[in-house]
Write a protein that holds these residues in place. Structure first.
Motif, PDB file in Angstrom:
ATOM      1  N   ALA A   1    -101.034   5.990  16.933  1.00  0.00           N
ATOM      2  CA  ALA A   1    -100.864   6.555  15.197  1.00  0.00           C
ATOM      3  C   ALA A   1     -99.571   6.829  15.371  1.00  0.00           C
ATOM      4  O   ALA A   1     -99.532   7.121  16.262  1.00  0.00           O
ATOM      5  N   LYS A   2     -98.834   7.352  13.989  1.00  0.00           N
ATOM      6  CA  LYS A   2     -97.383   8.344  14.175  1.00  0.00           C
ATOM      7  C   LYS A   2     -98.177   9.452  14.194  1.00  0.00           C
ATOM      8  O   LYS A   2     -96.800   9.943  14.658  1.00  0.00           O
ATOM      9  N   ASP A   3     -99.090   9.838  13.865  1.00  0.00           N
ATOM     10  CA  ASP A   3     -99.325  11.408  13.752  1.00  0.00           C
ATOM     11  C   ASP A   3     -99.986  11.819  15.516  1.00  0.00           C
ATOM     12  O   ASP A   3     -99.959  12.927  15.889  1.00  0.00           O
ATOM     13  N   GLY A   4    -100.425  11.063  16.431  1.00  0.00           N
ATOM     14  CA  GLY A   4    -100.744  11.050  17.764  1.00  0.00           C
ATOM     15  C   GLY A   4    -102.147  10.329  17.855  1.00  0.00           C
ATOM     16  O   GLY A   4    -103.149  10.041  17.234  1.00  0.00           O
ATOM     17  N   PRO A   7    -105.055  12.757  16.533  1.00  0.00           N
ATOM     18  CA  PRO A   7    -105.931  12.722  15.322  1.00  0.00           C
ATOM     19  C   PRO A   7    -106.192  11.569  15.189  1.00  0.00           C
ATOM     20  O   PRO A   7    -107.588  12.178  14.021  1.00  0.00           O
ATOM     21  N   ARG A  11    -110.025  10.969  13.679  1.00  0.00           N
ATOM     22  CA  ARG A  11    -110.466   9.913  12.024  1.00  0.00           C
ATOM     23  C   ARG A  11    -111.287   8.921  12.405  1.00  0.00           C
ATOM     24  O   ARG A  11    -112.181   8.888  11.405  1.00  0.00           O
TER      25      ARG A  11
END
Length: 125
Positions: A1-4, A7, A11
């Motif tokens: 995931a690009k935001d970590g 998160p 999600r």
């Protein structure tokens, strides 16, 4: 995931299990009321994501939750309590269950350095 990873896991739990946040109490000036409100909210949850905290530990232990997600090694393992699901951010292993036979945690998802799933038994079950 690009935001970590964290998160992304949150999600996933929100999407899959309809996880929600507990609302704040009306009287936010009373520290004791805030603490008891948080404990009550956690203990009433059917599915929980607990931070590394003694307060959250007690909420999980006192609850009737069917799933309790915790981070290891910050949280002790809970033998004979199948509702606990372990996640190890440092090792990038997730959705682990305590194995009574080996005395260790068996993880179902492992991410490599690019964030790709190496082992994914969740989708195959």
């Amino acid at each position: 995931a690009k935001d970590g990873v964290v998160p992304a896991v949150i999600r996933y739990l929100q999407t899959t299990y309809n996880a929600t946040k507990w609302p704040h109490p009306e009287n936010e000036n009373d520290d004791s009321a805030l603490l008891l409100h948080d404990l009550a909210g956690l203990a009433q949850s059917s599915k929980m994501i607990l931070p590394a905290s003694s307060w959250a530990f007690w909420a999980g232990l006192l609850s009737n939750a069917t799933e309790i997600h915790v981070s290891v090694p910050h949280h002790m393992t809970m033998p004979n309590m199948p509702q606990y699901i372990y996640h190890d951010e440092k090792a990038k292993t997730y959705f682990g269950k305590y194995n009574d036979t080996t005395g260790d945690i068996d993880y179902q998802v492992e991410l490599n350095s690019h964030g790709m799933v190496v082992i994914d038994k969740i989708l195959n079950n």
